[in-house]
Design a protein around this motif. Sequence first.
Motif, PDB file in Angstrom:
ATOM      1  N   MET A   1     -21.846   8.150 -36.478  1.00 32.57           N
ATOM      2  CA  MET A   1     -21.661   7.363 -35.261  1.00 32.57           C
ATOM      3  C   MET A   1     -22.202   8.153 -34.063  1.00 32.57           C
ATOM      4  O   MET A   1     -21.935   9.348 -33.931  1.00 32.57           O
ATOM      5  N   THR A   2     -22.984   7.499 -33.214  1.00 29.56           N
ATOM      6  CA  THR A   2     -23.564   8.168 -32.065  1.00 29.56           C
ATOM      7  C   THR A   2     -22.504   8.427 -30.995  1.00 29.56           C
ATOM      8  O   THR A   2     -21.420   7.831 -31.011  1.00 29.56           O
ATOM      9  N   VAL A   3     -22.838   9.308 -30.047  1.00 29.89           N
ATOM     10  CA  VAL A   3     -21.900   9.588 -28.951  1.00 29.89           C
ATOM     11  C   VAL A   3     -21.588   8.324 -28.152  1.00 29.89           C
ATOM     12  O   VAL A   3     -20.409   8.037 -27.890  1.00 29.89           O
ATOM     13  N   PRO A   4     -22.595   7.509 -27.723  1.00 25.36           N
ATOM     14  CA  PRO A   4     -22.250   6.276 -27.008  1.00 25.36           C
ATOM     15  C   PRO A   4     -21.335   5.361 -27.813  1.00 25.36           C
ATOM     16  O   PRO A   4     -20.414   4.745 -27.252  1.00 25.36           O
ATOM     17  N   GLU A   5     -21.554   5.273 -29.123  1.00 23.23           N
ATOM     18  CA  GLU A   5     -20.691   4.431 -29.956  1.00 23.23           C
ATOM     19  C   GLU A   5     -19.270   4.972 -29.990  1.00 23.23           C
ATOM     20  O   GLU A   5     -18.294   4.205 -29.947  1.00 23.23           O
ATOM     21  N   ARG A   6     -19.129   6.298 -30.050  1.00 24.12           N
ATOM     22  CA  ARG A   6     -17.796   6.899 -30.052  1.00 24.12           C
ATOM     23  C   ARG A   6     -17.082   6.652 -28.727  1.00 24.12           C
ATOM     24  O   ARG A   6     -15.875   6.384 -28.691  1.00 24.12           O
ATOM     25  N   ILE A   7     -17.834   6.755 -27.627  1.00 22.50           N
ATOM     26  CA  ILE A   7     -17.232   6.525 -26.313  1.00 22.50           C
ATOM     27  C   ILE A   7     -16.765   5.081 -26.196  1.00 22.50           C
ATOM     28  O   ILE A   7     -15.647   4.799 -25.727  1.00 22.50           O
ATOM     29  N   ILE A   8     -17.601   4.142 -26.612  1.00 21.91           N
ATOM     30  CA  ILE A   8     -17.230   2.722 -26.546  1.00 21.91           C
ATOM     31  C   ILE A   8     -16.010   2.449 -27.404  1.00 21.91           C
ATOM     32  O   ILE A   8     -15.064   1.760 -26.980  1.00 21.91           O
ATOM     33  N   GLN A   9     -15.998   2.993 -28.608  1.00 23.20           N
ATOM     34  CA  GLN A   9     -14.868   2.762 -29.511  1.00 23.20           C
ATOM     35  C   GLN A   9     -13.571   3.345 -28.948  1.00 23.20           C
ATOM     36  O   GLN A   9     -12.488   2.790 -29.148  1.00 23.20           O
ATOM     37  N   SER A  10     -13.686   4.448 -28.199  1.00 26.35           N
ATOM     38  CA  SER A  10     -12.490   5.103 -27.671  1.00 26.35           C
ATOM     39  C   SER A  10     -11.857   4.354 -26.510  1.00 26.35           C
ATOM     40  O   SER A  10     -10.698   4.614 -26.158  1.00 26.35           O
ATOM     41  N   SER A  11     -12.591   3.431 -25.884  1.00 30.20           N
ATOM     42  CA  SER A  11     -12.145   2.852 -24.614  1.00 30.20           C
ATOM     43  C   SER A  11     -10.902   1.971 -24.750  1.00 30.20           C
ATOM     44  O   SER A  11     -10.227   1.703 -23.761  1.00 30.20           O
ATOM     45  N   ASP A  12     -10.585   1.504 -25.948  1.00 31.83           N
ATOM     46  CA  ASP A  12      -9.387   0.688 -26.134  1.00 31.83           C
ATOM     47  C   ASP A  12      -8.106   1.519 -26.187  1.00 31.83           C
ATOM     48  O   ASP A  12      -7.012   1.009 -25.921  1.00 31.83           O
ATOM     49  N   ALA A  13      -8.240   2.804 -26.544  1.00 32.39           N
ATOM     50  CA  ALA A  13      -7.075   3.702 -26.594  1.00 32.39           C
ATOM     51  C   ALA A  13      -7.580   5.124 -26.336  1.00 32.39           C
ATOM     52  O   ALA A  13      -7.651   5.954 -27.243  1.00 32.39           O
ATOM     53  N   LEU A  14      -7.926   5.371 -25.087  1.00 29.36           N
ATOM     54  CA  LEU A  14      -8.550   6.630 -24.704  1.00 29.36           C
ATOM     55  C   LEU A  14      -7.492   7.710 -24.499  1.00 29.36           C
ATOM     56  O   LEU A  14      -6.512   7.506 -23.772  1.00 29.36           O
ATOM     57  N   LYS A  15      -7.685   8.848 -25.120  1.00 31.91           N
ATOM     58  CA  LYS A  15      -6.797   9.994 -24.914  1.00 31.91           C
ATOM     59  C   LYS A  15      -7.092  10.579 -23.544  1.00 31.91           C
ATOM     60  O   LYS A  15      -8.250  10.895 -23.237  1.00 31.91           O
ATOM     61  N   VAL A  16      -6.058  10.747 -22.714  1.00 34.61           N
ATOM     62  CA  VAL A  16      -6.250  11.169 -21.324  1.00 34.61           C
ATOM     63  C   VAL A  16      -5.461  12.444 -21.044  1.00 34.61           C
ATOM     64  O   VAL A  16      -4.256  12.524 -21.319  1.00 34.61           O
ATOM     65  N   PHE A  17      -6.156  13.422 -20.499  1.00 27.61           N
ATOM     66  CA  PHE A  17      -5.555  14.677 -20.081  1.00 27.61           C
ATOM     67  C   PHE A  17      -5.484  14.673 -18.558  1.00 27.61           C
ATOM     68  O   PHE A  17      -6.493  14.832 -17.886  1.00 27.61           O
ATOM     69  N   PRO A  18      -4.297  14.445 -17.971  1.00 29.89           N
ATOM     70  CA  PRO A  18      -4.180  14.405 -16.511  1.00 29.89           C
ATOM     71  C   PRO A  18      -3.978  15.803 -15.941  1.00 29.89           C
ATOM     72  O   PRO A  18      -3.150  16.574 -16.432  1.00 29.89           O
TER      73      PRO A  18
END
Length: 218
Positions: A1-18
């Motif tokens: 899976m390409t980086v853009p594909e991984r980023i798109i796939q992550s957008s529904d449940a993105l891990k966030v470091f505040p």
Amino acid sequence: MTVPERIIQSSDALKVFPLPSAVLFPHSVIPLHIFEPRYRDMVGDALSSDQVMALAQLEPGWETHYAGRPPVQEMMCVGLIVWHEKLEDGRYNLLLQGVCRARMVAELPSERLYREMRVELLPDPSYHGPEEEQLRQAVLELAGRVPPSFSEGLLPAVARANGGTLADVVAAAIIPEPERRQELLSELDVRVRLQAVIDEVGELLGRLQPMRPTGPLN
């Protein structure tokens, strides 16, 4: 899976470091030391899946709520873990490379200790305008007033970059203040962002004296 594909796939449940004082730009890299148990879990889960996580700025007043889930600024940067080192006690050192702006849509309920969010990805539109050359010229002038150790990595990146990427690369290199970095991260108009970074370089040049030559003159 390409980086853009991984980023798109992550957008529904993105891990966030505040974080309260760190802002990541697309096309730049930030070093992070991960020591809290909840974020060690987050990094471990990211490394075992897509290596994607976001860095988000905490809203003012976070101090009394940090152990919980204090509000974060809605604009953040999605990044890719490009290097990591796991220490014996479970802490991590890592390098996070910014990939794309994102706007928080909703924070997800989760059984995990760390935070996940649904986000809208906001890649820059293509842009070509006179501000690009103005910014390159300003950076060249800046390079003549700062030590080579600062400019030697910036100049090749500036020569390759265009549009919003150019603005982000320069902003990441010259602007230390988290508040101002967050303002520029939140600016989606590429022309306005380029002009703002030109102004930032101009202000920096105004504070710097031309470097004097060292060694013999003939």
